[in-house]
Design a protein around this motif. Sequence first.
Motif, PDB file in Angstrom:
ATOM      1  N   TYR A 166      -7.275  15.506   5.605  1.00 21.26           N
ATOM      2  CA  TYR A 166      -7.450  16.865   6.176  1.00 21.26           C
ATOM      3  C   TYR A 166      -8.306  17.692   5.505  1.00 21.26           C
ATOM      4  O   TYR A 166      -8.111  17.824   4.384  1.00 21.26           O
ATOM      5  N   GLU A 167      -9.076  18.617   6.076  1.00 20.92           N
ATOM      6  CA  GLU A 167      -9.944  19.745   5.569  1.00 20.92           C
ATOM      7  C   GLU A 167      -9.229  21.099   5.824  1.00 20.92           C
ATOM      8  O   GLU A 167      -8.590  21.433   6.953  1.00 20.92           O
ATOM      9  N   ILE A 168      -8.974  21.948   4.829  1.00 18.01           N
ATOM     10  CA  ILE A 168      -8.363  23.075   5.079  1.00 18.01           C
ATOM     11  C   ILE A 168      -9.568  24.015   4.307  1.00 18.01           C
ATOM     12  O   ILE A 168     -10.417  23.586   3.612  1.00 18.01           O
ATOM     13  N   PHE A 169      -9.437  25.358   4.603  1.00 21.13           N
ATOM     14  CA  PHE A 169     -10.082  26.370   4.202  1.00 21.13           C
ATOM     15  C   PHE A 169      -9.162  27.315   3.333  1.00 21.13           C
ATOM     16  O   PHE A 169      -8.023  27.849   3.772  1.00 21.13           O
ATOM     17  N   LEU A 170      -9.461  27.467   2.020  1.00 19.54           N
ATOM     18  CA  LEU A 170      -8.617  28.536   1.305  1.00 19.54           C
ATOM     19  C   LEU A 170      -9.363  28.901  -0.180  1.00 19.54           C
ATOM     20  O   LEU A 170     -10.187  28.067  -0.688  1.00 19.54           O
ATOM     21  N   PRO A 212      -4.332   6.120 -10.723  1.00 20.55           N
ATOM     22  CA  PRO A 212      -5.639   5.682 -10.947  1.00 20.55           C
ATOM     23  C   PRO A 212      -6.517   6.894 -10.717  1.00 20.55           C
ATOM     24  O   PRO A 212      -6.332   8.091 -10.333  1.00 20.55           O
ATOM     25  N   ALA A 213      -7.765   6.859 -10.992  1.00 20.17           N
ATOM     26  CA  ALA A 213      -8.984   7.859 -11.013  1.00 20.17           C
ATOM     27  C   ALA A 213      -8.869   8.558 -12.269  1.00 20.17           C
ATOM     28  O   ALA A 213      -9.242   9.805 -12.033  1.00 20.17           O
ATOM     29  N   GLN A 214      -8.155   8.232 -13.119  1.00 20.43           N
ATOM     30  CA  GLN A 214      -7.830   9.352 -14.223  1.00 20.43           C
ATOM     31  C   GLN A 214      -9.360   9.630 -14.855  1.00 20.43           C
ATOM     32  O   GLN A 214     -10.269   8.979 -15.125  1.00 20.43           O
ATOM     33  N   GLY A 215      -9.551  11.027 -15.160  1.00 27.25           N
ATOM     34  CA  GLY A 215     -10.830  11.548 -15.783  1.00 27.25           C
ATOM     35  C   GLY A 215     -11.925  11.988 -14.859  1.00 27.25           C
ATOM     36  O   GLY A 215     -12.525  12.492 -15.237  1.00 27.25           O
ATOM     37  N   PHE A 216     -11.611  11.537 -13.571  1.00 24.93           N
ATOM     38  CA  PHE A 216     -12.576  11.697 -12.549  1.00 24.93           C
ATOM     39  C   PHE A 216     -12.004  13.010 -11.946  1.00 24.93           C
ATOM     40  O   PHE A 216     -11.089  13.394 -11.589  1.00 24.93           O
ATOM     41  N   TRP A 217     -13.092  13.575 -11.346  1.00 21.32           N
ATOM     42  CA  TRP A 217     -13.076  14.999 -10.333  1.00 21.32           C
ATOM     43  C   TRP A 217     -12.802  14.235  -8.889  1.00 21.32           C
ATOM     44  O   TRP A 217     -13.271  13.345  -8.563  1.00 21.32           O
ATOM     45  N   PHE A 218     -11.565  14.820  -8.261  1.00 27.60           N
ATOM     46  CA  PHE A 218     -11.105  14.137  -7.051  1.00 27.60           C
ATOM     47  C   PHE A 218     -10.356  15.551  -6.256  1.00 27.60           C
ATOM     48  O   PHE A 218      -9.998  16.218  -6.841  1.00 27.60           O
ATOM     49  N   VAL A 219     -10.312  15.242  -5.051  1.00 28.13           N
ATOM     50  CA  VAL A 219      -9.669  16.189  -4.134  1.00 28.13           C
ATOM     51  C   VAL A 219      -8.203  16.176  -4.374  1.00 28.13           C
ATOM     52  O   VAL A 219      -7.788  15.014  -4.856  1.00 28.13           O
ATOM     53  N   PRO A 220      -7.655  17.263  -4.187  1.00 26.35           N
ATOM     54  CA  PRO A 220      -6.031  17.383  -4.424  1.00 26.35           C
ATOM     55  C   PRO A 220      -5.692  16.495  -3.298  1.00 26.35           C
ATOM     56  O   PRO A 220      -6.028  16.269  -2.163  1.00 26.35           O
ATOM     57  N   PRO A 275       0.776  -1.161  -0.046  1.00 23.29           N
ATOM     58  CA  PRO A 275      -0.093   0.039  -0.056  1.00 23.29           C
ATOM     59  C   PRO A 275       0.952   1.319   0.042  1.00 23.29           C
ATOM     60  O   PRO A 275       2.028   1.303   0.527  1.00 23.29           O
ATOM     61  N   LEU A 276       0.325   2.377  -0.490  1.00 24.44           N
ATOM     62  CA  LEU A 276       1.030   3.577  -0.595  1.00 24.44           C
ATOM     63  C   LEU A 276       0.342   4.400   0.457  1.00 24.44           C
ATOM     64  O   LEU A 276      -0.896   4.300   0.793  1.00 24.44           O
ATOM     65  N   ILE A 277       1.010   5.249   1.050  1.00 24.16           N
ATOM     66  CA  ILE A 277       0.500   6.290   2.181  1.00 24.16           C
ATOM     67  C   ILE A 277       0.234   7.646   1.555  1.00 24.16           C
ATOM     68  O   ILE A 277       1.254   8.103   0.800  1.00 24.16           O
ATOM     69  N   SER A 278      -0.868   8.363   1.613  1.00 21.09           N
ATOM     70  CA  SER A 278      -1.019   9.655   0.876  1.00 21.09           C
ATOM     71  C   SER A 278      -1.988  10.452   1.756  1.00 21.09           C
ATOM     72  O   SER A 278      -2.451   9.936   2.635  1.00 21.09           O
ATOM     73  N   ILE A 279      -1.745  11.654   1.539  1.00 17.34           N
ATOM     74  CA  ILE A 279      -2.568  12.857   2.162  1.00 17.34           C
ATOM     75  C   ILE A 279      -3.694  13.280   1.040  1.00 17.34           C
ATOM     76  O   ILE A 279      -3.260  13.774   0.047  1.00 17.34           O
ATOM     77  N   ASP A 280      -4.901  13.245   1.444  1.00 19.76           N
ATOM     78  CA  ASP A 280      -5.950  14.071   0.631  1.00 19.76           C
ATOM     79  C   ASP A 280      -6.230  15.359   1.332  1.00 19.76           C
ATOM     80  O   ASP A 280      -6.449  15.402   2.593  1.00 19.76           O
ATOM     81  N   LEU A 281      -6.492  16.275   0.542  1.00 25.19           N
ATOM     82  CA  LEU A 281      -6.862  17.664   0.964  1.00 25.19           C
ATOM     83  C   LEU A 281      -8.296  18.140   0.755  1.00 25.19           C
ATOM     84  O   LEU A 281      -8.638  18.304  -0.453  1.00 25.19           O
ATOM     85  N   ILE A 282      -9.227  18.243   1.637  1.00 21.25           N
ATOM     86  CA  ILE A 282     -10.462  18.707   1.478  1.00 21.25           C
ATOM     87  C   ILE A 282     -10.578  19.980   1.619  1.00 21.25           C
ATOM     88  O   ILE A 282     -10.498  20.731   2.645  1.00 21.25           O
ATOM     89  N   VAL A 283     -10.596  20.941   0.349  1.00 19.42           N
ATOM     90  CA  VAL A 283     -10.505  22.065   0.375  1.00 19.42           C
ATOM     91  C   VAL A 283     -11.853  22.952   0.155  1.00 19.42           C
ATOM     92  O   VAL A 283     -12.508  22.517  -0.626  1.00 19.42           O
ATOM     93  N   ARG A 284     -12.068  23.749   1.301  1.00 20.26           N
ATOM     94  CA  ARG A 284     -13.281  24.540   1.213  1.00 20.26           C
ATOM     95  C   ARG A 284     -13.223  26.066   0.952  1.00 20.26           C
ATOM     96  O   ARG A 284     -12.119  26.310   1.798  1.00 20.26           O
ATOM     97  N   ALA A 292       2.899  20.135   4.172  1.00 19.00           N
ATOM     98  CA  ALA A 292       3.450  21.241   3.496  1.00 19.00           C
ATOM     99  C   ALA A 292       3.809  21.221   2.132  1.00 19.00           C
ATOM    100  O   ALA A 292       3.554  22.274   1.000  1.00 19.00           O
ATOM    101  N   ARG A 293       4.645  20.346   1.641  1.00 19.01           N
ATOM    102  CA  ARG A 293       4.868  19.999   0.146  1.00 19.01           C
ATOM    103  C   ARG A 293       3.752  19.969  -0.685  1.00 19.01           C
ATOM    104  O   ARG A 293       3.723  20.685  -1.687  1.00 19.01           O
ATOM    105  N   LEU A 294       2.595  19.197  -0.193  1.00 18.39           N
ATOM    106  CA  LEU A 294       1.452  18.969  -1.146  1.00 18.39           C
ATOM    107  C   LEU A 294       0.704  20.123  -1.191  1.00 18.39           C
ATOM    108  O   LEU A 294      -0.130  20.716  -2.167  1.00 18.39           O
ATOM    109  N   ILE A 295       0.560  20.928  -0.056  1.00 19.02           N
ATOM    110  CA  ILE A 295      -0.130  22.239  -0.230  1.00 19.02           C
ATOM    111  C   ILE A 295       0.395  23.109  -1.311  1.00 19.02           C
ATOM    112  O   ILE A 295      -0.061  23.693  -2.205  1.00 19.02           O
TER     113      ILE A 295
END
Length: 156
Positions: free
Chosen positions: A104-108, A39-47, A15-24, A62-65
């Motif tokens: 993580y959820e962030i506001f931006l 994967p998930a090519q062509g779909f709308w996806f969170v950053p 498995p790979l470890i990742s961070i998803d950013l729920i941006v509001r 920080a790097r992914l932001i």
Amino acid sequence: MLPLNDFKKIVELTPLISIDLIVRNREGRVLLGERLNKPAQGFWFVPGGRVLKGETLEVAFARLIKAELNSAVISSSFKGVYQHFYDDNVSGESFGTHYIVVAYEIFLDCDLSSLPTEQHLNYKWFEEDKLLLDSNVHLHSKWYFQKEKEADIAFC
């Protein structure tokens, strides 16, 4: 970065470890990008993106932001740990991808034209109820907004 053949073997076997950013934004809309890669090519996806070997979650965040949103580190709230399973992978060979995702959820508030295009072709602000009904929004991104599913999917 690893040589491609080494990375393919890792994706195939672990498995790979990742961070998803729920941006509001300030209106509460959610930022999604149209994925360019498997994967998930062509779909709308969170950053978001992978955590690299030897990288702490704080440094990866920080790097992914910066890489995904062209922004500096901002405050966030932890939303949970999720598992994403895909039938395909970045190499296009015949094995799936397994991610353990820290969300993580962030506001931006940001100008969509200023966002990087290496991972996502287009960006769009979605109203939460509309993204849940959109067949082009990937199921794994919808999970973050399906309250009844949280207990089954997230580990907190």
